[in-house]
Design an enzyme around this catalytic site. Sequence first.
Site, mmCIF file in Angstrom:
data_model
loop_
_atom_site.group_PDB
_atom_site.id
_atom_site.type_symbol
_atom_site.label_atom_id
_atom_site.label_comp_id
_atom_site.label_asym_id
_atom_site.label_seq_id
_atom_site.Cartn_x
_atom_site.Cartn_y
_atom_site.Cartn_z
ATOM 1 N N CYS A 155 0.808 -1.222 0.000
ATOM 2 C CA CYS A 155 0.000 0.000 0.000
ATOM 3 C C CYS A 155 0.837 1.266 0.000
ATOM 4 C CB CYS A 155 -0.935 0.003 1.215
ATOM 5 S SG CYS A 155 -2.013 -1.439 1.284
ATOM 6 N N HIS A 288 -2.158 8.062 6.875
ATOM 7 C CA HIS A 288 -2.417 6.864 6.068
ATOM 8 C C HIS A 288 -3.675 6.133 6.538
ATOM 9 C CE1 HIS A 288 -1.605 3.217 3.722
ATOM 10 N NE2 HIS A 288 -1.882 2.526 4.823
ATOM 11 N N HIS A 326 -9.657 2.882 0.350
ATOM 12 C CA HIS A 326 -8.211 2.660 0.315
ATOM 13 C C HIS A 326 -7.832 2.193 -1.089
ATOM 14 C CE1 HIS A 326 -4.229 1.787 1.246
ATOM 15 N NE2 HIS A 326 -4.343 0.672 1.970
#
Length: 1829
Positions: A155, A288, A326
């Site tokens: 990610c 994040h 996300h």
Amino acid sequence: MAETLVAGVAARLPESENIDEFWENLMRSKDMTRQTRWPQGLHGTPPRMGQIKNIDKFDAEYFSFEENEVHHMNPMLRHLLEVCSECIVDSGLCLPVLQGNITGLYLSCFLPDNDSLETSRGSISRLCTTVPMMAGHLMEHFGFSGPMMSVDTGCSSSLSALDLAVGGLKTGKCQFAIVTAVNLLLNPSYLQQMTQLGMLSPNGQTNVFDAKAGGYVRAEGVVSVLLTRNVSICKHVYVSVVDILTNCDGFKSEGITFPNSQSQAELMTTVYSRCGIDLNRISFVEAHSTGTKAGDPIEVAGICEALCKDGHKPLLIGSVKANIGHSEATAGLASFVKCIMIARHGMIPPQINFHLPNPQTDGIVQGKVRIVDKPTPLADGYIGLNSFGYGGSNGHLVLKPYRNHCNLTGIPHSLVTVKARNEAEMESFVDFIRKNRMDVSSLALLSNSWLSHDPKRLMRGYVLGLIDDVRYKVSKNITVIPSLWLMLRDVVWEDLAISSTLLESPIFKKSIQSSQQILSKVDDTFQLEQMLIGHTCESNINKSIVLAISTLIGIVDTIIETKVPIEGVLGSGLSEIVAGYKDGCLSRDQCVRLAFLIGQQIEKYAKADVTGRYSVYKTTLSFDEVHCLGPFTRVLSMISEDTFVVAVEEKQREEVLRAIHAKGGYYMELRDRLPLYSDWMNGLVDGIEKEVQKILCSPKFRSKRMTSLSQNYAYGCEPSVRSLFDWSFLKRILTTPTTITTVMTTLPQDTILMEINLCLVTDHRKVNNPSIPCAGDMKSVLEMLGEIHLLGHDVSVQWLYEEVSFPLDVTAPSLGPLVKWNHNQSWLIPEWPEFYCRVKDDVEALYTISDIETEGIHSIQGLLLYHVLMAITEKHNKTHELNSGIEVFDMVWSSTEMDQEDVINTDTIHVETGKKSFVVEKDGETVLLSGKYRIYKPEESVTLPKIPGYDLDINENLKGDHDKVLLEKTEITWEDSWLDFLDTLLDFSTQWLEGPLLRIWVNPKSHMKEVKDCANMLAVLEGCTGLCKAGAVVLHTKVSQLKKYNIQKVANLSGTESSKVSLLMVYTIESLIKSSDRVLIYQGENSIEQVIGIILITEKEVVSQEFPLSMGWTPNNLEQLIPYMLAVHLLFDIAKIKENQTLLILPPIDTLCIYLMAIANELGVSVFTSSFDAEVRDVIDNLFPFVRVVSGERLEQNIKTLTQGEGCDVVIKFTSADFQTAISLTSASGKALFCTLPSPQEKINLSKNCSLIIPDLSKAVASFIQKSPEEIQLFLYNMQNGCIAEMSREGFPEAQGLKYNLVERSHFTHSVELDQVLSAIEDPVVNLNNQSIAEMMEADAIAMQRLQIVITTKPKDFSILVHDCSVNENHCDSLSPQNITRTVTPPKSQACEEVKMIYLPEINLQDFDEVFDTHTLTTSFITNETATESTDLTSTPMFGLASDQREKSNELTVKTPPIHTKPKQEMAQLAIPRLIIPSAISNFKRRAKMSLIVCSTSSTPALTSSLKTLLTPLLFSEPTIVPLNDLEKQPSLFCIHPITGNLKLLKILGSLLQYQCHGIQRTHVTPQDSIQSIASYYKNAVQMHQENEPYFLIGYSFGSLIAMEMAMQLQEQGSKVGCLILLDGGPSYFYNQFCQGIQTALRTDQERCYIECGALINFLQMYVSVPNPKLILKILLSLKTLQERIDLVLDMTFGRVLVSPNPAKSRWLVAKEKLKMMGTPGKGFGFSDAAEELIRLKRQEAARSFINCVQIAYKYHSMGRKFKGDVHLLRVKSDLTLPTAVPLDYGLKDWCTGNVNVRFYNGSHESFLNDSDGEAVATDVMEIVQESC
């Protein structure tokens, strides 16, 4: 130290196509996630995810990819290409800048969904677009040469890629770096796995930092950013990257996926400490955090530890993942985009889905950090950004907004030249400029960007920014880029119209200042800038000339700065001085001094009262007429082909003026002008000789690029001849008239003139050459540059914005969102079933053919087909009832013989829903049937192929027997059984077609509707296409023309059709019949071994044989095989030649002859041959020393001598001439082999006992195929080791011989099955829509197409199924209607009418419901079987073009004028034209697209010149002024005609008046270029007819504009106007009707089109009733050219237009109309045909005149002038309906200084002048005249 700068950004994020839309969604607190694209709850997947828009769209044309490549391309690559391009555009840099520097690319990607499919499924694309290859594709497309890498750290991939890019920039590895990331969610199995791991939110909502946090939502995204450290190159900088750092957690006892707070804190601490940033200056941190229970608290703890020290104010944090989800590999850059937008707007958007803090996040609870839950201003400082990967990779980034304040104010005039992909993109440019019109820096940014220079954007446009608005214009598809010539108009004949706005140009201002410095040395009282601003030179001739020359120089300097490629320059009069400056033969100093000197001398002569002796006029006459005005006249200048400036001696003035008017010209006096450019000015010129000699002391030659208008006229020499620009040259300029016509003919073709005219022009006439006008103001100069850009020349306008300081800062608007791609086509996106492989315990019951529904006897084909449809329905709809539309195609049938009992209960059907395919198996061993299918959703409509014969049979049967060869018909009764129906339909089909069934379409819903109406259903079979239709079922069978040979072919090819071919050679062998036989030689493999195969194709049979490659075959053997085979056959099988015999081979000589010589020579045969070519004889002598080669000149004598008079035992001749000579050379009992049939004219006399043999050479191949393997082996050995083995060194064999020809050699990149090759024999075409062909490599598919041309035995006439009508109906529209049937094409010698089809795909008849009312006369269209010509068009329709408020599209509505009510009995006798809508068409769906069938009147040989003279009335000299009554009572009234030009309606009014009344009518000499010209001509006529003042003017309709202009011109020359009466018209009223509709055109280039179409509709109303104007307008707008529109309207006036809403139906209508014409004997040769053509020619002329009048009326403006006095308006009571109300006085108050007196009348625009209403009008006119007297 230089920092890394972010120079461009582009993104596609959920529900956001660009960064601007993304920001709007953030500020609106929008949740950008939505339901997944898969079935809800699929395998337990979450219900929502973040999805980008238009995932299936891509602009393939722009990126130069072929269709097959795009369909099989990784969808991620499609979006990366577009987003990277948008990023480059957003930077304001051009692509060559990045290509010229070292540019790197860093790609981040995670979970490559598509790779597993691309590497496992079949593809016909040559591209590999898996993730490892995507970066390479991007680098290759954009032409970058720097470092390239793909990054995957989970990610945090995108931030890791950003870190690498920053490092590459710092170390100098690259000067620019594109960092891009992509994440598309195609595979739902990943969601299933993540759900099982507990990573995803079960409710589909991301609750970041909230107590409800329970997992994240997956999202898609594509982001690209452009980085650099070179600020001097940048045009736009958003932020600077202060620092970036990454690390890794390392070992963690919790596991690799668990985050580490300590590692994250250390990372942030290190970054800020090494940058030396005060933590209190951190304005915002983008976290994040993804909304997981464990991850969010850990990250907040790390932030607090690293950034929130004691006494620190609460740190603002947020996370974009609450809005979009996300996006994994794109997550870091998605947050990056959010931070950039925060910096740009100075505002932090609110965090959504945050209500109660997660109790585990101590930092939030304790107040160390604060979640931004409402829009919050951004404090000045730094922005931090976190991005973490679940594998332990962490990254942190520090950003600082870039500031470079630019306090430039807006400029009054601006120009931006752009290039666009489509109209939507062009409109986005216009909106951008309109919003930022006063922001000079934004306009400069757009002008410098790739959008203004991209050669792939073919649509050109320019946007002109004005003080209060913007204007733009667009051009499309430029085919020829013309050359440009600069034309400088003279400056002495009109008043100057120079605007001070020119000083806005920095280039022009510098030029004026340079000229001022020179002028100050001559006379310091001349201040050019003050003269421009204050207009202080109007009364001073000297100042005017100096200012004009200086202004022209300034405009020329501006044009040079734009880098426009000017090929040459033309000067006229004094402007030739500036032409010399542009050419380089004069300096600026010389130009200014000459202008001052000449102006000074002219002013001196003017004060000396020279002007009193002459009068100067501008007049319109032809070239010959103006030069015949007599000796008292001088022609001074030729402005255009029919406009001249002349000087007349004052004593002869009246006589000359009357002569001008008598010739049909009009004139206008130019007051206070000298007769320059004539011999009358020699004294003026001689007075400046000495001063000029000083100025031109060192004259230079003018180049060939400078063309002089004066020199050519005077001396007849070439205008471009080089000469010195000295005193003699200047003298000729001042004393010689200027001309245009002869000079223009010397210019190159496709030349456009840039015509600069600084004078106030009242006459809009131009030269014949296309030109771009330019006046003396900034707006006009910029418009000219914009028009040059539209022509295809790139124009640099950066000089307009030279004060802008680049780079612009973060507050500047973004350019990336302006990009609008051509997304009109959808491309393949993998369907979710393709990713799944069913687990073993999830096995569905297979479909088995049972005997439950199969009672009775059925064909095997019908049985299998029925159960396939049932199996597909059951699989998808979970029902055993056929209720969805299904299309089954690419069916492959087994040849296994079986009966019904063998099929029932033993056959299983496998339906593969992922691949949309099926297989029918028998006992798990034999495949009976396989294919593919498409099942339609309930809301989707099934488009069935259209069978013209079927549709005609239902709706309108064709008369005659012409369709019998195409159609077979029967009836099938529906018995409530699909199986019985299909079986019966198949039985009917197989009666006429023997090929296998390829495809079937079934539409159950439509079928059952038809069944309800009638159980007996028509079935039609079309033999040429193989289509069979009944109800809503269509079968498509392969068509075979060679039916009687099919069985034999199958038997002969048995065992070889399954072979695969890699090399194929196709030979033709000349046959004894007309067509040649074909031989296929191939190399490939079968199921056992590699083979060489031979196939012989003749008219009667197809035979084949294969031989093992292990026999020793070589490539050379394949090329030698055919000629060697023929030679062996001729010598041994036919001639049976023996040793010691003699052989004569007659010329010409080819490979076959050479092989015959070699074999015969080896046998010991004496060989003779001949040739007329010495080189051929030498070759044979070298190859065969023992062969006797004799000259062809005395062939018979030489052979008889060599054979002692006996002749040869065997004579072989290959050509068809001189057979008797060959026989005479044959010995007694010999054999003459003629390989060609003799012509019927040749007589053959067998005087000796010899054999005459005509061999069939194809039998050589048949004989070879039948040989045994041992014989083949011996044949091959002899060929490889015998006498011909060495022939290849001498160039043998040749590819083409006398009797054979190698027509095709194909190498397949992938082996092709032989049955696919052989299908070319049976099919009329190789159908690329066939799946087996479509799956081939492109090169192989092309090879198959070539093979079809040379192999097939079928005629190419029947091509309806070249493109599959069911896939795309528009494909059928490209077919020529002539291909449907050849019988409708008349002989060439017969004069016939043209039948053409106009396809209008953009017109949907659903929008015009009234068209389908075929029963109501008033809603019909246009046709007139008995149209007649009216010699007088009495109507004068006024019409309005208005925006249709009911629709969003830009359409115009034409308002139909009122029609008089007549008694019913009279109406019944009227021939009211109407649209012919056949009953067949009225039954079609209204969504069908529209076609027009036009039966045009073509030219006929009957219209001879003599007949045309007979039918055409003689054109006498028509007077302009004619009396309307016989009265003499004064004053005399003058009535001006309406738009038709005649006076028929005004004669009624004249007869009712009690005053003398004259009418002014249009004649063939009346000017038609402008209202001003017409008014001036009529004014002169009135003054000559009546010298006494005042003048009483009446204007009707269109004539009201002319009357208004005449009145103002009369007053301007000092004449008195008694009264001005306007009958239902006026300038503003007429203009308002146009401008309302023109506003919908949006663009300047559309205005003309809309005006033309509106004018044509109203022209049509003068002939026929037009109840459907909206439909007609839509049709006319869809045509491309004016001529096409006029032709269609003329056909409508003759009633020759049919409408069809279906392409297939249209073709049959075309055929039908042609059949009708063929049935009319003598059509096109009669007197009536000639008369009709003449009528058409007259109507065409009238239509063009009508359009011209409308156009000049629209262009007519007052130019600030007003009529001095009252205006009387006599108007009808009814208003013309327009979107905005028209004032009661028709806006005439703005055109006069007095009052507007309005009177109202009953009736319409036409009828209120008739007898009933006309009396009231006449009474009021007389009252007004009496009051005025």
